[in-house]
Scaffold this active site. Structure first.
Site, PDB file in Angstrom:
ATOM      1  N   PHE A 202      -5.754  -8.592  37.371  1.00 40.78           N
ATOM      2  CA  PHE A 202      -5.769  -8.477  38.826  1.00 40.78           C
ATOM      3  C   PHE A 202      -5.591  -7.006  39.203  1.00 40.78           C
ATOM      4  O   PHE A 202      -4.539  -6.407  38.952  1.00 40.78           O
ATOM      5  CB  PHE A 202      -4.657  -9.332  39.432  1.00 40.78           C
ATOM      6  CG  PHE A 202      -4.550  -9.234  40.931  1.00 40.78           C
ATOM      7  CD1 PHE A 202      -5.663  -9.437  41.726  1.00 40.78           C
ATOM      8  CD2 PHE A 202      -3.342  -8.948  41.542  1.00 40.78           C
ATOM      9  CE1 PHE A 202      -5.574  -9.355  43.111  1.00 40.78           C
ATOM     10  CE2 PHE A 202      -3.231  -8.868  42.923  1.00 40.78           C
ATOM     11  CZ  PHE A 202      -4.361  -9.070  43.715  1.00 40.78           C
ATOM     12  N   HIS A 208     -13.443  -3.900  47.910  1.00 45.37           N
ATOM     13  CA  HIS A 208     -14.513  -4.744  47.380  1.00 45.37           C
ATOM     14  C   HIS A 208     -15.834  -4.119  47.835  1.00 45.37           C
ATOM     15  O   HIS A 208     -16.169  -4.152  49.011  1.00 45.37           O
ATOM     16  CB  HIS A 208     -14.361  -6.174  47.926  1.00 45.37           C
ATOM     17  CG  HIS A 208     -15.362  -7.135  47.382  1.00 45.37           C
ATOM     18  ND1 HIS A 208     -15.038  -8.421  47.028  1.00 45.37           N
ATOM     19  CD2 HIS A 208     -16.694  -7.025  47.148  1.00 45.37           C
ATOM     20  CE1 HIS A 208     -16.117  -9.050  46.590  1.00 45.37           C
ATOM     21  NE2 HIS A 208     -17.144  -8.211  46.663  1.00 45.37           N
ATOM     22  N   LYS A 237     -15.102 -13.195  53.342  1.00 44.71           N
ATOM     23  CA  LYS A 237     -15.328 -11.966  54.096  1.00 44.71           C
ATOM     24  C   LYS A 237     -15.245 -12.220  55.600  1.00 44.71           C
ATOM     25  O   LYS A 237     -15.689 -13.258  56.092  1.00 44.71           O
ATOM     26  CB  LYS A 237     -16.684 -11.375  53.722  1.00 44.71           C
ATOM     27  CG  LYS A 237     -16.776 -10.980  52.253  1.00 44.71           C
ATOM     28  CD  LYS A 237     -18.203 -10.719  51.831  1.00 44.71           C
ATOM     29  CE  LYS A 237     -18.291 -10.507  50.332  1.00 44.71           C
ATOM     30  NZ  LYS A 237     -19.685 -10.425  49.838  1.00 44.71           N
ATOM     31  N   GLU A 288     -18.946  -9.353  39.641  1.00 50.10           N
ATOM     32  CA  GLU A 288     -19.905 -10.453  39.670  1.00 50.10           C
ATOM     33  C   GLU A 288     -21.214  -9.989  40.290  1.00 50.10           C
ATOM     34  O   GLU A 288     -21.306  -8.898  40.859  1.00 50.10           O
ATOM     35  CB  GLU A 288     -19.363 -11.642  40.469  1.00 50.10           C
ATOM     36  CG  GLU A 288     -19.136 -11.358  41.948  1.00 50.10           C
ATOM     37  CD  GLU A 288     -18.598 -12.560  42.697  1.00 50.10           C
ATOM     38  OE1 GLU A 288     -18.750 -13.690  42.206  1.00 50.10           O
ATOM     39  OE2 GLU A 288     -18.025 -12.365  43.774  1.00 50.10           O
ATOM     40  N   ASN A 290     -24.291 -11.591  42.900  1.00 48.33           N
ATOM     41  CA  ASN A 290     -24.776 -12.676  43.741  1.00 48.33           C
ATOM     42  C   ASN A 290     -26.297 -12.654  43.713  1.00 48.33           C
ATOM     43  O   ASN A 290     -26.921 -11.658  44.090  1.00 48.33           O
ATOM     44  CB  ASN A 290     -24.264 -12.529  45.181  1.00 48.33           C
ATOM     45  CG  ASN A 290     -22.826 -12.968  45.301  1.00 48.33           C
ATOM     46  OD1 ASN A 290     -22.492 -14.115  45.004  1.00 48.33           O
ATOM     47  ND2 ASN A 290     -21.946 -12.068  45.697  1.00 48.33           N
ATOM     48  N   ARG A 292     -28.796 -13.862  45.448  1.00 54.86           N
ATOM     49  CA  ARG A 292     -29.354 -14.414  46.685  1.00 54.86           C
ATOM     50  C   ARG A 292     -29.239 -13.359  47.779  1.00 54.86           C
ATOM     51  O   ARG A 292     -28.640 -12.310  47.587  1.00 54.86           O
ATOM     52  CB  ARG A 292     -28.577 -15.662  47.104  1.00 54.86           C
ATOM     53  CG  ARG A 292     -27.069 -15.419  47.190  1.00 54.86           C
ATOM     54  CD  ARG A 292     -26.291 -16.610  47.683  1.00 54.86           C
ATOM     55  NE  ARG A 292     -24.873 -16.505  47.395  1.00 54.86           N
ATOM     56  CZ  ARG A 292     -24.002 -15.774  48.053  1.00 54.86           C
ATOM     57  NH1 ARG A 292     -24.406 -15.029  49.064  1.00 54.86           N
ATOM     58  NH2 ARG A 292     -22.729 -15.756  47.728  1.00 54.86           N
ATOM     59  N   ARG A 338     -18.242 -11.377  61.644  1.00 57.26           N
ATOM     60  CA  ARG A 338     -18.636 -12.791  61.584  1.00 57.26           C
ATOM     61  C   ARG A 338     -17.924 -13.541  62.699  1.00 57.26           C
ATOM     62  O   ARG A 338     -16.694 -13.457  62.835  1.00 57.26           O
ATOM     63  CB  ARG A 338     -18.278 -13.391  60.232  1.00 57.26           C
ATOM     64  CG  ARG A 338     -18.923 -12.691  59.050  1.00 57.26           C
ATOM     65  CD  ARG A 338     -18.679 -13.449  57.764  1.00 57.26           C
ATOM     66  NE  ARG A 338     -19.188 -12.702  56.618  1.00 57.26           N
ATOM     67  CZ  ARG A 338     -19.450 -13.248  55.423  1.00 57.26           C
ATOM     68  NH1 ARG A 338     -19.236 -14.548  55.229  1.00 57.26           N
ATOM     69  NH2 ARG A 338     -19.907 -12.504  54.438  1.00 57.26           N
TER      70      ARG A 338
END
Length: 450
Positions: A202, A208, A237, A288, A290, A292, A338
């Site tokens: 961690f 990020h 997010k 990682e 993504n 898409r 968002r």
């Protein structure tokens, strides 16, 4: 070019894809569940077809129904948007079997990069820096515990097939390992039908950072700069920015080259993101990929002046990229908030219901991607996100000021929203000084509310 594309999604991303298809002269087919009959994407498309009842598993996640809808309507390609089936190897295989083009990466790329533990192993072999942790995934508690002792605490237990914060737990000491490992494992099995887990160190209080990449079928890959996605709540997010203001040109080149190296190592095609953690000493680690289009793709579009959906469709059709890395220039700063139908005062409980009044902000440098309208009823069945407000400015300060003005203008009556919560972030002194990390909301915003 494709003559007709079926959009295997709903809400704002379906609307987003329809708009680009219209500009490209491509006919569109919307699919919908019975509860979504009055959703705006149903009416914006050239054709629409019901694929099942409100429950996702019987409609938007039903591959057989989606393929049947494509065949019946004569759609040559399927665009999955994000979420739902966007990273489904089974959908890609079903498309291949039926002669339908999947607008996204190949099944092999999804398998290699969509599975977090496999992606981690692939990146290690490619020489990409990763967070110290397990080399293989496991569902065995005893083996996992032995790995945990080697990695050291604090650490993260993460689902191999996870996403959106599900199947993830932070473990601070060995006493709580067993309980949290099994909680994450159970959550992963329920959510992803996969109980394999991996363990990584961690990294405390990082940023990020994700690099937007785009590759074609001829081996050409470019990155379109980075997004700072540090502002998260429960690993979801909340507000994103592009570019990241603490990354200078030298570090951007180093991280961007690493992202390209990661993508090229698997021969990646289509849009995708290579995601990193960036610590206070500017050390970065792959976490990682993504495979898409991302929810936050509009802020990249604003600073590089490219339509990512258009580029994704072009690549899927077999076209070469029309630009090189040297052609990509970033201009200004963009922010995305968002907007969710939820009640922050009630632990962000979803707030479905009927929109009794709606006014969208506008003006120079303001963009709203949404699917809501007056008298639209938000169903209780799906994700609570009802839109995104995106602002652009010459610099970060101007983009923030414009977002404050836009959110002040925005009116949504009839349901609870997180607009005021977003304003509390935008007015926070640490945020304004760009002193943020992934723990910012929990430690700074919630602390003040307490």
């Amino acid at each position: 070019m494709f003559k007709k594309i079926l959009i295997a999604n709903r809400g704002e991303i379906a609307v987003r894809i329809i708009r680009t298809c219209k500009e490209m002269g491509i006919k569109t087919v919307s699919v919908y569940s019975d509860i979504d009959e009055d959703s705006i994407h149903v009416h914006m498309a050239d054709e629409s077809i019901c694929i099942g009842p409100s429950k996702s598993q019987k409609s938007y996640l039903n591959i057989d129904n989606i393929i049947s809808a494509a065949i019946v309507t004569g759609a040559e390609a399927i665009h999955p948007g994000y979420g739902f089936l966007s990273e489904s190897i089974k959908l890609v295989e079903a498309c291949d079997k039926n002669g339908i083009k999947f607008i996204g990466p190949k099944a092999l790329h999804m398998e290699m990069m969509g599975n977090k533990s496999m992606a981690r192993k692939t990146m290690i072999e490619a020489g990409v820096p990763v967070v110290p942790g397990s080399k293989e995934a496991t569902n065995d508690e005893k083996i996992a515990y032995e790995i945990a002792l080697e990695v050291g605490f604090p650490l993260m237990v993460k689902a191999s097939s996870g996403g959106g914060g599900r199947g993830l737990r932070i473990v601070y000491n060995k006493e709580e390992f067993k309980e949290k490992f099994n909680m994450a494992k159970s959550e992963s099995e329920i959510g992803f039908n996969d109980d394999s887990m991996y363990i990584e160190r961690f990294v405390e209080n990082p940023r990020h950072i994700e690099f937007q990449i785009l590759g074609d079928s001829y081996g050409n890959v470019v990155h379109l700069g980075e997004r700072d996605c540090s502002l998260q709540r429960r690993n979801q997010k909340v507000l994103e920015e592009a570019p990241c203001s603490v990354i200078d040109p030298s570090l951007r080149k180093k991280m961007g080259d690493t992202a390209l190296k990661a993508a090229r190592s698997v021969g990646y095609e289509s849009v995708g993101t290579i995601e990193f953690l960036l610590d206070r000493e500017n050390n970065f680690y792959f976490i990682e990929m993504n495979t898409r289009i991302q929810v936050e793709h509009p802020i990249t579009e604003e600073i590089v002046e490219l339509d990512l959906i258009r580029e994704q469709i072009n690549v899927a059709f077999g076209e070469k990229l029309k630009f090189t890395q040297e052609d990509i220039k970033m201009n200004g700063h963009a922010i995305e908030c968002r907007i969710n139908a939820e009640d922050p005062s009630m632990n962000f409980r979803p707030s479905p219901g009927t929109i009794e009044g709606y006014f969208a902000p506008g003006g120079y440098g303001v963009r709203v991607d949404s699917h809501i309208y007056n008298d639209y009823t938000i169903p209780p069945t799906y994700d609570s996100m009802i839109g995104k407000v995106i602002t652009w400015g010459k610099n970060r300060e101007e983009a923030i000021d414009r977002m404050k003005r836009a959110l002040d203008e925005m009116v949504i009556v009839g349901v609870k929203t997180n607009i005021e919560f977003q304003k509390s972030i935008l007015n926070n002194e640490r945020f304004l000084k760009n002193d943020i990390d992934t723990s910012f909301i929990e430690k700074e915003i919630f602390k003040k509310e307490d």
